[in-house]
Design a protein around this motif. Sequence first.
Motif, PDB file in Angstrom:
ATOM      1  N   LYS A   8       2.022   4.123  -3.322  1.00  0.00           N
ATOM      2  CA  LYS A   8       1.993   5.621  -3.221  1.00  0.00           C
ATOM      3  C   LYS A   8       3.205   6.330  -3.578  1.00  0.00           C
ATOM      4  CE  LYS A   8      -1.916   5.212   0.363  1.00  0.00           C
ATOM      5  NZ  LYS A   8      -2.165   5.587   1.815  1.00  0.00           N
ATOM      6  N   HIS A  28       5.851   8.024  -5.865  1.00  0.00           N
ATOM      7  CA  HIS A  28       5.771   8.545  -7.248  1.00  0.00           C
ATOM      8  C   HIS A  28       7.119   8.333  -7.905  1.00  0.00           C
ATOM      9  CE1 HIS A  28       1.796  10.218  -6.264  1.00  0.00           C
ATOM     10  NE2 HIS A  28       2.228  10.828  -5.240  1.00  0.00           N
ATOM     11  N   THR A  82       0.752  -1.362  -0.077  1.00  0.00           N
ATOM     12  CA  THR A  82       0.060   0.012   0.039  1.00  0.00           C
ATOM     13  C   THR A  82       0.709   1.310  -0.199  1.00  0.00           C
ATOM     14  OG1 THR A  82      -1.776  -1.385   1.353  1.00  0.00           O
ATOM     15  CG2 THR A  82      -1.875   1.239   1.078  1.00  0.00           C
ATOM     16  N   VAL A  83       1.994   1.291   0.828  1.00  0.00           N
ATOM     17  CA  VAL A  83       2.625   2.548   0.967  1.00  0.00           C
ATOM     18  C   VAL A  83       3.658   2.480  -0.476  1.00  0.00           C
ATOM     19  CG1 VAL A  83       4.919   3.432   1.979  1.00  0.00           C
ATOM     20  CG2 VAL A  83       3.047   2.239   3.501  1.00  0.00           C
TER      21      VAL A  83
END
Length: 308
Positions: free
Chosen positions: A226, A228, A222-223
Amino acid sequence: MAMNNATAVLEFLLIGISNYPEWRIPFFMLVLITYLGTLFGNGLIIILIHFDPHLHTPMYFFLSNLSFLDLCYGTVSMPQALLHCFSTHPYLSYPRCLTQMSVSFFLATAECLLLAVMAYDRVVAISNPLHYSMVMNGPVCVWLAATSWGASLVLTAMVTLSLHLHFCGTNVINHFVCEILSLLKLSCSDTSFNELMILITGIFTLMLPFGFILLSYVQIATVVLKIHSAQGMLKALSTCGSHLTVVTIFYGAAISTYMKPQYKSSPDLDKFISVFYGALTPMLNPLIYSLRNKDVKEAIIKVMVKRE
């Protein structure tokens, strides 16, 4: 550890590879290469982590614990398998058999718990990098490692001290080492309580830690999604990929052996699976977890340059 000696079983005959005589030489060479690789790879990792200040981090502290575990785990069984490979009467005395079984069980349990601790370390490092050094400080790391070793000792004692087995004259074990499930199959007494204890222990050492590791990687994924920056994403994945590989190999083999109904087990298949996670995994750990790591490679280069 209490066991009934009324049947005067003083030693066990380990079948090992003797029922496959054509495989003795290839098996001997495989185990020898594996054991030498275990000694060299894990020994090198321990030495590098000890002497290189750049590797004095929580991740490498736990890795040095894992390498020490693998050194011990391999040494408990592999030298004996080598000695018995060409023996016509590969017997093991009663006390040595029980000692080997207990030590192997303890080390395998400790590795299961330590791999879960290492997953927690990766979660903190990726999910909360700014506070990583505060959360995973020295005392916390020592406490987590000591808890893994201590809990393993307690769980092993629960299983081994509950053994009250009777043997009806049969002392032939279809295995390379003295292994607890093989001893239970050999016993002519009621082993339902012992099987229950193994199941309970397996839940605490296999299923719960494995579930925790899976949840940890869900959080890590999940991390990572995120992030970029492609470089940052690759760096995060590289720190976890090796650990996930080790977990898959070790837990997969152990769960397939200890968490399935025993009436479905195949003695020949089980003993070769045990060789996979008991011999190959200790050798593969430094290869897939560390020696491909950039920091470890740099430490090896520094050692080689100093010698020159």
